[in-house]
Design a protein around this motif. Structure first.
Motif, PDB file in Angstrom:
ATOM      1  N   PRO A 159      -5.784   1.570   5.312  1.00  0.00           N
ATOM      2  CA  PRO A 159      -6.373   0.568   4.417  1.00  0.00           C
ATOM      3  C   PRO A 159      -7.304  -0.426   5.108  1.00  0.00           C
ATOM      4  CG  PRO A 159      -4.070   0.062   4.818  1.00  0.00           C
ATOM      5  CD  PRO A 159      -4.349   1.390   5.466  1.00  0.00           C
ATOM      6  N   GLU A 192       3.762   3.062  -2.279  1.00  0.00           N
ATOM      7  CA  GLU A 192       2.942   1.875  -2.558  1.00  0.00           C
ATOM      8  C   GLU A 192       3.424   0.653  -1.791  1.00  0.00           C
ATOM      9  OE1 GLU A 192       2.088   0.865  -6.613  1.00  0.00           O
ATOM     10  OE2 GLU A 192       1.875   2.982  -7.158  1.00  0.00           O
ATOM     11  N   ASP A 194      -1.654  -3.862   3.634  1.00  0.00           N
ATOM     12  CA  ASP A 194      -2.809  -4.536   3.041  1.00  0.00           C
ATOM     13  C   ASP A 194      -2.499  -4.872   1.584  1.00  0.00           C
ATOM     14  OD1 ASP A 194      -5.207  -5.489   2.116  1.00  0.00           O
ATOM     15  OD2 ASP A 194      -6.348  -3.674   2.558  1.00  0.00           O
ATOM     16  N   ASP A 237      -4.158  -6.211  -0.534  1.00  0.00           N
ATOM     17  CA  ASP A 237      -5.317  -6.014  -1.405  1.00  0.00           C
ATOM     18  C   ASP A 237      -5.761  -4.553  -1.473  1.00  0.00           C
ATOM     19  OD1 ASP A 237      -5.499  -8.777  -1.946  1.00  0.00           O
ATOM     20  OD2 ASP A 237      -6.596  -9.084  -0.061  1.00  0.00           O
ATOM     21  N   ALA A 238      -4.936  -3.634  -0.995  1.00  0.00           N
ATOM     22  CA  ALA A 238      -5.307  -2.215  -0.993  1.00  0.00           C
ATOM     23  C   ALA A 238      -5.568  -1.726  -2.416  1.00  0.00           C
ATOM     24  CB  ALA A 238      -4.192  -1.384  -0.354  1.00  0.00           C
ATOM     25  N   ASP A 239      -6.541  -0.846  -2.551  1.00  0.00           N
ATOM     26  CA  ASP A 239      -6.900  -0.246  -3.840  1.00  0.00           C
ATOM     27  C   ASP A 239      -5.980   0.949  -4.096  1.00  0.00           C
ATOM     28  OD1 ASP A 239      -8.053   0.892  -6.076  1.00  0.00           O
ATOM     29  OD2 ASP A 239      -9.995   1.287  -5.118  1.00  0.00           O
ATOM     30  N   VAL A 240      -4.810   0.672  -4.639  1.00  0.00           N
ATOM     31  CA  VAL A 240      -3.803   1.710  -4.848  1.00  0.00           C
ATOM     32  C   VAL A 240      -4.328   2.793  -5.786  1.00  0.00           C
ATOM     33  CG1 VAL A 240      -1.477   2.194  -5.721  1.00  0.00           C
ATOM     34  CG2 VAL A 240      -1.891   0.151  -4.339  1.00  0.00           C
ATOM     35  N   ALA A 241      -4.987   2.398  -6.865  1.00  0.00           N
ATOM     36  CA  ALA A 241      -5.531   3.376  -7.816  1.00  0.00           C
ATOM     37  C   ALA A 241      -6.577   4.259  -7.134  1.00  0.00           C
ATOM     38  CB  ALA A 241      -6.121   2.677  -9.030  1.00  0.00           C
ATOM     39  N   GLY A 242      -7.414   3.681  -6.290  1.00  0.00           N
ATOM     40  CA  GLY A 242      -8.425   4.446  -5.566  1.00  0.00           C
ATOM     41  C   GLY A 242      -7.801   5.426  -4.587  1.00  0.00           C
TER      42      GLY A 242
END
Length: 138
Positions: free
Chosen positions: A27, A57, A64, A66-71
């Protein structure tokens, strides 16, 4: 010669050679930390390639928040789609299993990236992918 055996392709006591690589989520590149999120496995003798994924997750967000989990989930689904092949996987999906595997394990600078390729022997590549996912990811 006594004590020496020659093993030809596909002859490992009923086992076939396979190659695998972990899928890692990185991330924040500057920190160099990663979370294992899947396994890519290829068995030439069976013309078999598969990606098995599992995203923790909580681990990802610990590295992180702020990680873009959906991405990340979308990128992992895309890898699974390329392994499955067919039109839905785009141009790479039209290649044979070996080319799809080689394309997926090529080094890249993305959040989801492959680790080094390792080898082994198996009688059941699909079960081996599950075993590796349990051992190295879950």
């Amino acid at each position: 010669m006594t004590g020496r055996h020659i093993i030809r392709a596909g002859q490992g006591g009923g086992r076939d050679v396979f190659e695998y690589a972990l899928l890692r989520v990185v991330p924040r590149v500057e920190r160099g930390e990663c979370v294992n999120a899947g396994v890519l496995l290829y068995c030439r003798a069976k013309a078999f390639v598969v990606a098995r994924t599992h995203l923790d997750e909580a681990r990802l967000l610990a590295l992180d928040p702020d990680a873009d989990v959906a991405g990340v989930r979308a990128a992992l689904r895309a890898v699974e789609g390329v392994c499955a092949g067919g039109e839905a996987a785009g141009q790479a999906g039209q290649d044979d299993a070996g080319r799809r595997f080689r394309w997926l394990v090529a080094p890249r600078s993305t959040v989801v990236r492959p680790g080094p390729v390792h080898t082994g022997l198996t009688t059941d590549p699909a079960a081996e992918a599950e075993r590796l996912l349990d051992l190295l990811v879950r």
